[in-house]
Design a protein around this motif. Structure first.
Motif, PDB file in Angstrom:
ATOM      1  N   GLY A  17       0.815  -1.212   0.000  1.00  0.00           N
ATOM      2  CA  GLY A  17       0.000   0.000   0.000  1.00  0.00           C
ATOM      3  C   GLY A  17       0.849   1.262   0.000  1.00  0.00           C
ATOM      4  O   GLY A  17       0.536   2.233  -0.706  1.00  0.00           O
ATOM      5  N   PHE A  37      -3.240   0.538  12.030  1.00  0.00           N
ATOM      6  CA  PHE A  37      -2.246   0.528  13.125  1.00  0.00           C
ATOM      7  C   PHE A  37      -1.007   1.368  12.826  1.00  0.00           C
ATOM      8  O   PHE A  37      -0.250   1.678  13.738  1.00  0.00           O
ATOM      9  N   ASN A  41       3.504  -1.680  10.730  1.00  0.00           N
ATOM     10  CA  ASN A  41       3.287  -2.019  12.151  1.00  0.00           C
ATOM     11  C   ASN A  41       3.617  -3.493  12.422  1.00  0.00           C
ATOM     12  O   ASN A  41       3.672  -4.320  11.510  1.00  0.00           O
ATOM     13  N   SER A  44       1.547  -6.318  11.058  1.00  0.00           N
ATOM     14  CA  SER A  44       1.440  -6.450   9.600  1.00  0.00           C
ATOM     15  C   SER A  44       2.490  -7.421   9.073  1.00  0.00           C
ATOM     16  O   SER A  44       3.454  -7.753   9.767  1.00  0.00           O
ATOM     17  N   GLU A 167      -6.921   4.786  10.716  1.00  0.00           N
ATOM     18  CA  GLU A 167      -8.356   4.470  10.765  1.00  0.00           C
ATOM     19  C   GLU A 167      -8.525   2.998  10.391  1.00  0.00           C
ATOM     20  O   GLU A 167      -7.851   2.516   9.473  1.00  0.00           O
ATOM     21  N   ALA A 168      -9.405   2.304  11.080  1.00  0.00           N
ATOM     22  CA  ALA A 168      -9.759   0.928  10.673  1.00  0.00           C
ATOM     23  C   ALA A 168     -10.943   1.035   9.717  1.00  0.00           C
ATOM     24  O   ALA A 168     -12.052   1.391  10.116  1.00  0.00           O
ATOM     25  N   CYS A 187      -4.418  -4.811   2.025  1.00  0.00           N
ATOM     26  CA  CYS A 187      -4.600  -5.140   3.447  1.00  0.00           C
ATOM     27  C   CYS A 187      -3.934  -6.441   3.863  1.00  0.00           C
ATOM     28  O   CYS A 187      -4.308  -7.039   4.891  1.00  0.00           O
ATOM     29  N   TRP A 190      -5.182  -9.406   6.138  1.00  0.00           N
ATOM     30  CA  TRP A 190      -6.575  -9.088   6.487  1.00  0.00           C
ATOM     31  C   TRP A 190      -7.488  -9.103   5.249  1.00  0.00           C
ATOM     32  O   TRP A 190      -8.696  -8.966   5.368  1.00  0.00           O
ATOM     33  N   GLN A 208       4.563 -17.404  11.219  1.00  0.00           N
ATOM     34  CA  GLN A 208       5.977 -17.589  10.861  1.00  0.00           C
ATOM     35  C   GLN A 208       6.850 -16.976  11.955  1.00  0.00           C
ATOM     36  O   GLN A 208       6.648 -15.824  12.328  1.00  0.00           O
ATOM     37  N   VAL A 210      10.570 -15.917  13.587  1.00  0.00           N
ATOM     38  CA  VAL A 210      11.891 -15.420  13.189  1.00  0.00           C
ATOM     39  C   VAL A 210      12.713 -15.228  14.463  1.00  0.00           C
ATOM     40  O   VAL A 210      12.203 -14.662  15.436  1.00  0.00           O
ATOM     41  N   TYR A 301       2.832 -15.006   6.971  1.00  0.00           N
ATOM     42  CA  TYR A 301       2.753 -14.925   5.518  1.00  0.00           C
ATOM     43  C   TYR A 301       1.281 -14.757   5.168  1.00  0.00           C
ATOM     44  O   TYR A 301       0.408 -15.271   5.895  1.00  0.00           O
ATOM     45  N   GLY A 326       1.250 -11.676  -0.989  1.00  0.00           N
ATOM     46  CA  GLY A 326       2.724 -11.614  -1.016  1.00  0.00           C
ATOM     47  C   GLY A 326       3.383 -12.953  -0.710  1.00  0.00           C
ATOM     48  O   GLY A 326       4.529 -13.184  -1.077  1.00  0.00           O
ATOM     49  N   SER A 327       2.682 -13.838  -0.018  1.00  0.00           N
ATOM     50  CA  SER A 327       3.060 -15.252   0.109  1.00  0.00           C
ATOM     51  C   SER A 327       4.513 -15.488   0.514  1.00  0.00           C
ATOM     52  O   SER A 327       5.172 -16.394  -0.009  1.00  0.00           O
ATOM     53  N   PHE A 331       7.775  -8.641  -0.255  1.00  0.00           N
ATOM     54  CA  PHE A 331       8.327  -7.353   0.183  1.00  0.00           C
ATOM     55  C   PHE A 331       9.241  -6.721  -0.867  1.00  0.00           C
ATOM     56  O   PHE A 331       9.081  -5.561  -1.236  1.00  0.00           O
ATOM     57  N   LYS A 332      10.204  -7.510  -1.330  1.00  0.00           N
ATOM     58  CA  LYS A 332      11.186  -6.976  -2.291  1.00  0.00           C
ATOM     59  C   LYS A 332      10.515  -6.389  -3.521  1.00  0.00           C
ATOM     60  O   LYS A 332      11.027  -5.485  -4.159  1.00  0.00           O
TER      61      LYS A 332
HETATM   62  C1  LIG Z   1       8.530 -13.628   8.564  1.00  0.00           C
HETATM   63  C2  LIG Z   1       8.390 -13.108   7.170  1.00  0.00           C
HETATM   64  C3  LIG Z   1       9.469 -13.137   6.332  1.00  0.00           C
HETATM   65  C4  LIG Z   1       9.367 -12.672   5.031  1.00  0.00           C
HETATM   66  N1  LIG Z   1      10.470 -12.668   4.259  1.00  0.00           N
HETATM   67  C5  LIG Z   1      10.426 -12.054   3.050  1.00  0.00           C
HETATM   68  C6  LIG Z   1      11.626 -11.870   2.334  1.00  0.00           C
HETATM   69  O1  LIG Z   1      12.705 -12.241   2.796  1.00  0.00           O
HETATM   70  N2  LIG Z   1      11.569 -11.241   1.140  1.00  0.00           N
HETATM   71  C7  LIG Z   1      10.403 -10.777   0.630  1.00  0.00           C
HETATM   72  O2  LIG Z   1      10.421 -10.211  -0.464  1.00  0.00           O
HETATM   73  N3  LIG Z   1       9.234 -10.934   1.314  1.00  0.00           N
HETATM   74  C8  LIG Z   1       9.224 -11.542   2.503  1.00  0.00           C
HETATM   75  N4  LIG Z   1       8.081 -11.684   3.241  1.00  0.00           N
HETATM   76  C9  LIG Z   1       6.789 -11.295   2.649  1.00  0.00           C
HETATM   77  C10 LIG Z   1       6.508  -9.825   2.714  1.00  0.00           C
HETATM   78  O3  LIG Z   1       7.022  -9.265   3.892  1.00  0.00           O
HETATM   79  C11 LIG Z   1       5.003  -9.589   2.578  1.00  0.00           C
HETATM   80  O4  LIG Z   1       4.506 -10.292   1.456  1.00  0.00           O
HETATM   81  C12 LIG Z   1       4.701  -8.115   2.420  1.00  0.00           C
HETATM   82  O5  LIG Z   1       5.321  -7.364   3.426  1.00  0.00           O
HETATM   83  C13 LIG Z   1       3.201  -7.905   2.433  1.00  0.00           C
HETATM   84  O6  LIG Z   1       2.928  -6.529   2.432  1.00  0.00           O
HETATM   85  P1  LIG Z   1       1.430  -6.017   2.366  1.00  0.00           P
HETATM   86  O7  LIG Z   1       1.527  -4.545   2.240  1.00  0.00           O
HETATM   87  O8  LIG Z   1       0.658  -6.777   1.342  1.00  0.00           O
HETATM   88  O9  LIG Z   1       0.768  -6.447   3.756  1.00  0.00           O
HETATM   89  P2  LIG Z   1       0.933  -5.802   5.221  1.00  0.00           P
HETATM   90  O10 LIG Z   1       2.316  -5.389   5.469  1.00  0.00           O
HETATM   91  O11 LIG Z   1       0.313  -6.735   6.187  1.00  0.00           O
HETATM   92  O12 LIG Z   1       0.100  -4.477   5.165  1.00  0.00           O
HETATM   93  C14 LIG Z   1      -1.301  -4.470   5.255  1.00  0.00           C
HETATM   94  C15 LIG Z   1      -1.707  -3.253   6.039  1.00  0.00           C
HETATM   95  O13 LIG Z   1      -3.113  -3.100   5.969  1.00  0.00           O
HETATM   96  C16 LIG Z   1      -3.554  -2.579   7.186  1.00  0.00           C
HETATM   97  N5  LIG Z   1      -4.976  -2.893   7.299  1.00  0.00           N
HETATM   98  C17 LIG Z   1      -5.552  -4.117   7.264  1.00  0.00           C
HETATM   99  N6  LIG Z   1      -6.883  -4.009   7.361  1.00  0.00           N
HETATM  100  C18 LIG Z   1      -7.158  -2.690   7.463  1.00  0.00           C
HETATM  101  C19 LIG Z   1      -8.358  -1.940   7.583  1.00  0.00           C
HETATM  102  N7  LIG Z   1      -9.562  -2.529   7.637  1.00  0.00           N
HETATM  103  N8  LIG Z   1      -8.279  -0.586   7.674  1.00  0.00           N
HETATM  104  C20 LIG Z   1      -7.084   0.028   7.622  1.00  0.00           C
HETATM  105  N9  LIG Z   1      -5.920  -0.639   7.497  1.00  0.00           N
HETATM  106  C21 LIG Z   1      -5.960  -1.969   7.422  1.00  0.00           C
HETATM  107  C22 LIG Z   1      -2.691  -3.260   8.226  1.00  0.00           C
HETATM  108  O14 LIG Z   1      -2.633  -2.539   9.443  1.00  0.00           O
HETATM  109  C23 LIG Z   1      -1.352  -3.349   7.515  1.00  0.00           C
HETATM  110  O15 LIG Z   1      -0.511  -2.279   7.870  1.00  0.00           O
HETATM  111  C24 LIG Z   1       8.140 -12.161   4.550  1.00  0.00           C
HETATM  112  C25 LIG Z   1       7.030 -12.110   5.401  1.00  0.00           C
HETATM  113  C26 LIG Z   1       7.155 -12.566   6.712  1.00  0.00           C
HETATM  114  C27 LIG Z   1       5.966 -12.478   7.604  1.00  0.00           C
END
Ligand SMILES: Cc1cc2nc3c(=O)[nH]c(=O)nc-3n(C[C@H](O)[C@H](O)[C@H](O)COP(=O)(O)OP(=O)(O)OC[C@H]3O[C@@H](n4cnc5c(N)ncnc54)[C@H](O)[C@@H]3O)c2cc1C
Length: 373
Positions: A17, A37, A41, A44, A167-168, A187, A190, A208, A210, A301, A326-327, A331-332
């Protein structure tokens, strides 16, 4: 949409996002970023200290190309969130995953070297290479600072005039409010609960763990600069990141854990997980076998059934985008994800079909979830 500046609300200030908001802003959209959050956070999937960036992705050309672009975009941030360490792929058996990537890596300007076990032992005497079949080294790989990067992206977005609020969000209420022309729900874990009919358990959060182990006193033998990121590729894939910013030597198991509720989960690490990590330390990094556990993170994950990302419009609302899946490897890629979404919303460009929600409609819930991380 392509002639006027759309008003966009991005929900979720994780990696996906945050970067989407930033890219939309740079393309001229008027953007608000909302998070329940906060950016990156600890609940997340983008929380925590570090994430691996590497280009070896088996035969998946699409991700290698996304990584290449992601490197360029990560470098545009006002402060560096990346440290290059190289990545050592330690293969116990079939190394087809790495080999199948080699031509794609070369097409995209990434180097990768196979190293004999003898040479590897001389180069990294901290590692016991016994029992391995082959070793590969990817020099350009490294570690991204995860939570910090989300903060840097959010701050840049706000500095450039974007609005950020805590805001949620309830999707229907927000969309009914008419605050924006387009809504992007990034999200993470979520997403399934927010859109039970359309996403549901096509995004399945798994627990997961760490661990960070203390490195030897007065020595940088296990620190970034002298030690690479490593993947121990046996039946279980265990991987780690050398000490970055004095946090400790990171060890994590890529095996999918139990289902987890990202809001309420208890984030205390398990005794069993710590014991398994310690076993691996003793075997592979003998100097660290008694290293103290100095910190831990319990993350999740957010797995899609085929391990591929989800980047698509809501099938019943063309102005609602759903991002996630993102599975364990997203992140990268997040800068490139943001760019794809930004270009789709502002300039009407297509998103690769590999990320369409429709591909998952045939996947049944009981299907073995595939891993790409
Ligand atoms: C332990 C671990 C190791 C990993 N290792 C790697 C790695 O080495 N390399 C790599 O590339 N990837 C890695 N990943 C995967 C990667 O980190 C995630 O796929 C990526 O960070 C997902 O980002 P996102 O923005 O989709 O989700 P999130 O970071 O979860 O962001 C979603 C956001 O939405 C917000 N949100 C949810 N619902 C609501 C709502 N109703 N209202 C307002 N806000 C809301 C949450 O507060 C959160 O901040 C790893 C993940 C984990 C957990």
């Amino acid at each position: 949409m392509s002639t006027s500046k759309p008003r966009v609300v991005v929900i979720g200030a994780g990696a996906f996002g945050g970067w989407t908001a930033l890219q939309l802003q740079q393309l001229g959209a008027r953007v608000t970023l909302v998070d329940a959050f906060g950016a990156g956070n600890t609940r997340s999937s983008s929380g925590g200290e570090t994430r691996v960036i590497r280009a070896i992705y088996g035969p998946d050309r699409i991700y290698v190309e996304m990584v290449r672009r992601a490197y360029e975009l990560w470098e545009t941030l006002p402060e560096s969130v990346y440290v290059e360490t190289g990545a050592l792929w330690m293969m116990h058996g079939d190394d087809g995953y790495v080999r199948s990537s080699v031509p794609i890596l070369h097409d995209n300007g990434f180097a990768v070297d196979q190293i004999s076990l003898d040479d590897a032992g001389k180069r990294w005497p901290q590692i016991n290479f016994a029992g391995l079949k082959s070793v590969w080294f990817e020099p350009r790989a490294g570690a991204l600072s995860a939570r910090r990067a989300c903060g840097v992206v959010r701050d840049l977005f706000v500095k450039n005039g974007g609005t950020f609020r805590i805001e949620a969000v309830k999707p229907e209420e927000l969309i009914r409010s008419g605050e924006a022309d387009v809504y992007v729900f990034a999200c993470g874990p979520w997403l399934g609960k927010l859109f039970p009919d359309v996403v549901g358990d096509r995004v399945r959060p798994t627990r997961q763990e760490v661990y960070y182990f203390g490195t030897p006193r007065g020595s940088d033998r296990f620190s970034a600069g002298r030690f690479p990121i490593w993947m121990d590729f046996a039946e279980r894939i265990v991987y780690g990141i050398p000490d970055v910013n004095a946090r400790g030597f990171k060890v994590a198991d890529d095996t999918r854990g139990e289902p987890i509720d990202p809001t309420t989960a208890n984030r205390t690490p398990s005794a069993g997980g710590i014991a398994r990590a310690r076993e691996l330390l003793a075997q592979r990094f003998p100097e660290l076998k008694d290293a103290p556990l100095i910190a831990s993170e319990v993350c999740q994950y957010e797995n899609s059934p085929d391990g591929n990302l989800i980047i698509d419009r809501h099938p019943n609302a063309r102005n609602v985008w759903l991002l996630g899946g993102g599975s364990g490897h997203g992140f990268k890629l997040s800068p490139t994800v943001g760019e794809l979404v930004g270009q789709a919303i502002v300039n009407g460009k297509d998103v690769p079909a590999a990320f369409a929600l429709g591909r998952l409609s045939k996947v049944r819930n009981e299907t073995q979830f595939e891993r790409k991380s």
